[in-house]
Scaffold this motif. Structure first.
Motif, short mmCIF file in Angstrom:
data_model
loop_
_atom_site.label_atom_id
_atom_site.label_comp_id
_atom_site.label_asym_id
_atom_site.label_seq_id
_atom_site.Cartn_x
_atom_site.Cartn_y
_atom_site.Cartn_z
N MET A 1 2.06 -64.55 -63.20
CA MET A 1 2.44 -63.66 -62.10
C MET A 1 3.21 -64.41 -61.03
O MET A 1 4.14 -63.86 -60.44
CB MET A 1 1.19 -62.99 -61.51
N LYS A 2 2.85 -65.67 -60.78
CA LYS A 2 3.60 -66.49 -59.81
C LYS A 2 5.03 -66.68 -60.31
O LYS A 2 5.99 -66.53 -59.55
CB LYS A 2 2.91 -67.83 -59.62
N GLN A 3 5.20 -66.99 -61.59
CA GLN A 3 6.54 -67.16 -62.16
C GLN A 3 7.33 -65.86 -62.07
O GLN A 3 8.52 -65.87 -61.75
CB GLN A 3 6.44 -67.60 -63.62
N TYR A 4 6.68 -64.75 -62.35
CA TYR A 4 7.34 -63.45 -62.29
C TYR A 4 7.80 -63.15 -60.86
O TYR A 4 8.94 -62.74 -60.64
CB TYR A 4 6.40 -62.35 -62.80
N ARG A 5 6.91 -63.36 -59.87
CA ARG A 5 7.29 -63.12 -58.47
C ARG A 5 8.46 -64.00 -58.05
O ARG A 5 9.35 -63.56 -57.33
CB ARG A 5 6.08 -63.32 -57.55
N GLY B 1 6.82 -66.56 -73.37
CA GLY B 1 5.77 -66.23 -74.33
C GLY B 1 6.33 -65.94 -75.70
O GLY B 1 7.28 -65.16 -75.83
N GLU B 2 5.74 -66.54 -76.72
CA GLU B 2 6.20 -66.34 -78.09
C GLU B 2 6.07 -64.87 -78.47
O GLU B 2 5.04 -64.23 -78.21
CB GLU B 2 5.38 -67.19 -79.05
N GLY B 3 7.11 -64.32 -79.05
CA GLY B 3 7.09 -62.93 -79.49
C GLY B 3 7.47 -61.92 -78.41
O GLY B 3 7.64 -60.75 -78.70
N ASN B 4 7.58 -62.36 -77.18
CA ASN B 4 7.96 -61.46 -76.09
C ASN B 4 9.46 -61.25 -76.12
O ASN B 4 10.21 -62.07 -76.63
CB ASN B 4 7.54 -62.03 -74.74
N SER B 5 9.90 -60.15 -75.51
CA SER B 5 11.34 -59.90 -75.47
C SER B 5 11.71 -59.15 -74.20
O SER B 5 10.87 -58.55 -73.54
CB SER B 5 11.79 -59.10 -76.70
N VAL B 6 12.98 -59.23 -73.89
CA VAL B 6 13.56 -58.54 -72.74
C VAL B 6 14.79 -57.80 -73.25
O VAL B 6 15.58 -58.34 -74.03
CB VAL B 6 13.96 -59.54 -71.63
N LEU C 1 16.54 -65.41 -67.35
CA LEU C 1 15.62 -66.19 -66.52
C LEU C 1 14.22 -65.56 -66.43
O LEU C 1 13.33 -66.14 -65.83
CB LEU C 1 16.19 -66.34 -65.10
N CYS C 2 14.04 -64.40 -67.04
CA CYS C 2 12.76 -63.70 -66.96
C CYS C 2 11.66 -64.55 -67.60
O CYS C 2 11.77 -64.94 -68.76
CB CYS C 2 12.85 -62.35 -67.66
N PRO C 3 10.58 -64.83 -66.87
CA PRO C 3 9.52 -65.67 -67.42
C PRO C 3 8.76 -65.02 -68.58
O PRO C 3 8.07 -65.72 -69.31
CB PRO C 3 8.60 -65.91 -66.21
N ILE C 4 8.92 -63.76 -68.78
CA ILE C 4 8.32 -63.09 -69.95
C ILE C 4 8.78 -63.80 -71.23
O ILE C 4 8.04 -63.91 -72.20
CB ILE C 4 8.75 -61.60 -70.00
#
Length: 118
Positions: free
Chosen positions: A28-32, A101-106, A95-98
Motif C-alpha cells: 500500500m505504501k508503494q501504491y500510494r 507481484g508474479e502473475g499480476n497485470s496492468v 511504474l505500477c507496483p502491482i
C-alpha cells in the motif's frame, strides 16, 4: 490531454498469493507513492479499489458468483489518469507496483467517450 484507464489485476483467490498484513502495508505504501507521483504531475483524475465479492452476468442472463468465473486473476481496482499520448500513459502504468507481484497485470485503455442521458 486525454483520459486513460489503468486497470490492475491480481490473484485474489489463491491463499498462497495473499500478502501478510506486513506485506500489505509495504504494498500500500508503494501504491500510494506511485499515485502521488501521478498526482504531483497533475495527471491523476480518480481511482478506486474493488471488493472481491461480485456476480457475473453472461449470455442469456446466466448469473454466476464472480468475478472469478474462469480465472484466478481478478480486477482489483483502477485509476483514471490524464496523458498526452498512449505512450505517456504506458510509462505511468509500467511504474505500477502491482507489477512487482508474479502473475499480476496492468491494462491501459483510452477512455473514448461518455454516456449521457437523452
Amino acid at each position: 490531454m486525454e483520459e486513460y484507464l489503468i486497470l490492475m489485476r491480481l490473484d485474489l483467490l489463491t491463499k498462497e498469493s495473499q500478502p501478510s498484513p506486513e506485506q500489505l502495508q509495504v504494498y500500500m505504501k508503494q501504491y500510494r507513492e506511485w499515485v502521488n507521483l501521478i498526482v504531483k504531475q497533475k495527471k491523476f483524475v480518480s481511482g478506486t479499489a474493488l471488493s472481491t465479492e461480485g456476480r457475473v452476468i453472461q449470455h442469456k442472463t446466466l448469473v454466476t458468483d464472480g468475478p472469478f468465473v474462469e480465472t484466478k486473476e481478478s480486477l482489483a481496482g483502477f485509476i483514471t489518469i490524464l496523458a498526452e499520448s498512449f505512450e505517456e500513459a504506458l510509462e505511468f502504468a509500467k511504474l505500477c507496483p502491482i507489477l512487482l507481484g508474479e502473475g499480476n497485470s496492468v491494462e491501459i485503455r483510452k477512455v473514448m467517450g461518455i454516456h449521457t442521458e437523452d
